[in-house]
Enzyme design. Structure first.
Site, PDB file in Angstrom:
ATOM      1  N   HIS B 207      22.881 165.413  85.374  1.00 55.45           N
ATOM      2  CA  HIS B 207      23.413 166.433  84.464  1.00 55.45           C
ATOM      3  C   HIS B 207      23.093 165.958  83.044  1.00 55.45           C
ATOM      4  CE1 HIS B 207      26.725 169.460  83.484  1.00 55.45           C
ATOM      5  NE2 HIS B 207      26.619 168.806  82.340  1.00 55.45           N
ATOM      6  N   CYS B 240      28.286 173.152  72.032  1.00 55.04           N
ATOM      7  CA  CYS B 240      27.508 173.449  70.840  1.00 55.04           C
ATOM      8  C   CYS B 240      28.127 172.654  69.714  1.00 55.04           C
ATOM      9  CB  CYS B 240      27.559 174.941  70.546  1.00 55.04           C
ATOM     10  SG  CYS B 240      26.315 175.425  69.345  1.00 55.04           S
TER      11      CYS B 240
END
Lengths: 302, 302
Positions: B207, B240
């Site tokens: 990941h 983000c």
């Protein structure tokens, strides 16, 4: 195998040439000084293309006349033709870059010549340049080494004869351009494998675009093979073919981050590098597409 | 060595969990259906975290009840604790993901437990889950496998005992999370090298975050070592941490593009995939940070 990396910053030329918003000579000088402050030393600063075609670089003569010459920098400029050479010789610049490509359609559309014609032109310009600068440095760009926007995939066997001819001409360096930013390591490795029979890794610089996020993977693959010369532009300036945030040129920040984190000393200060192109981005009214640029600036600003 | 890749889409869970703008259950269902249309099959769809803490995923029960069950999809959901397990068991979902990390500070700050406590909790939840779903699938997440935001670098020797304990517990898969997106291939290879003494590559999924543009280079390095399971989120949804355009999760588009261009068949239609997250981005009022997402959409729109 040499561990020292050569970073060639192409922002002031390749990064700005397609931008419509005029950037003043003063802004360019400030940008170049900031790039030098960050630790970069090799900078392609402009092109002697006709000011009619590329007004953005119409100040090439003035820019070169104003460059700081006491900072150990290696400045180079693109010379597209005979007329450009005349202007280049007037400035005294002793590093030039010439241009060809591995695809006929691309040279035809870009410089209205066949590959053979572009190579003949190349030889002529280099010969005249070397008369004035016998120890001058000549870089030969070969574009579309993986894929051409008009012809599609370009086979390593199409690239090799162009590269060989440049090597035989006596250029100092050949820069292989992955012009449209589609390549993955398996393709770049296949090309390198074909070229390595005949040409030293030291002769080659790689110019990757990051349009599809694969540039660092390609750099990594070529680093493993022993290549040490890589182009990039501060903030990823240049080539913004898609929406804001999409990329063209590999950002120098991404390249420096990758190398430093991999244990390679670059001598470049990432914070200063990220700040260097900020005034240009502000003038362009966009933000840098480089993730490292943004991460570093965000950290700078707390 | 198997050539078939497993792509695990984590957008609906990992991609949305930190977003403040509420996304309706209807929008999520439409998103998941579009992901299935694109050809993806494994989707982590939600988390049974407390709706008080993460209101965005408060509709986990309703979402699962409404999922299309006739499309060959493999849905999984994160189960953070005992209370979450009770809700998960009510829904009948037979694939769950549990969570721990390789750094004490990270587990402490994230789940207010030591690593040992998180593993004990993990074992208990898995045991209860397996009573109901003896053939159920359990993924164990190990976060901060390269670096922790609080402790800095995490050595492979810190990761190994956590991974070994999960393997001995009998999880079906261990997902190694490069949580803050700083890693380069040399580091990921060093970790893989240490783990491979004791654990099959087939047990591991990676990941990667693309915060500094290195995720694809890391995928490529792990692909070369024989790993075939990779997480990503549509459009790069999730995480983000910096300016618009910066990335957290590796975008599934970037992963699919890289694999397909490298000759690996993914079964995923890139155009459909890029379109899948567009309504979500519009609801969030941002654009995808994925370069491939933007390149594909730009091509779609002529």
């Amino acid at each position: 195998m040499p561990s020292a990396v050569r970073l060639i910053e192409v922002g002031p030329r390749d990064g700005l040439q397609n931008e419509k918003t005029p950037i003043s000579t003063e802004s360019k000088l400030s940008f170049i000084n900031c790039l030098l402050d960050s630790g970069l030393r090799e900078i392609e600063i402009t092109s002697f293309v006709s000011p009619k075609w590329v007004p953005q670089l119409g100040d090439a003569m003035d820019l070169i006349a104003a460059l700081p010459m006491d900072r150990g920098a290696l400045y180079s400029a693109l010379v597209p033709n005979q007329k450009g050479l005349e202007r280049a010789l007037e400035t005294g610049i002793d590093r030039i870059a010439l241009f060809t490509a591995a695809s006929e359609s691309f040279t035809k559309k870009n410089i209205n010549a066949t590959i053979a014609e572009s190579l003949a032109n190349f030889r002529e310009i280099m010969t005249e340049f070397r008369k004035v600068h016998p120890k001058g440095f000549v870089r030969g760009y070969v574009s579309t080494v993986i894929e051409c926007p008009y012809e599609g995939r370009v086979a390593p066997d199409q690239v090799k004869p162009v590269v060989m001819e440049l090597a035989q001409m006596g250029v100092n360096e050949i820069c292989l351009g992955e012009t449209i930013g589609v390549a993955v390591p398996a393709e770049v490795e296949a090309l390198a494998h074909v070229l390595e029979d005949s040409i030293d890794v030291e002769m080659i610089a790689w110019h990757f675009h990051d349009t599809r996020g694969t540039a660092i993977a390609n750099v990594e693959a070529m680093w493993r093979r022993g290549y040490r010369s890589f182009d990039a532009s501060a903030g990823g300036l240049g080539g913004c073919p898609y929406a804001p945030g999409a990329g063209g040129n590999l950002a120098m920040e991404d390249l420096v981050y990758f190398l430093e984190r991999s244990g390679v000393q670059t001598g470049v200060d990432l914070s200063k590098l990220a700040l260097a192109s900020e005034p240009i981005w502000q003038e362009l009214g966009r933000t840098s597409p480089s993730k490292v640029h943004q991460a570093v600036l965000s950290a700078c600003q707390g």
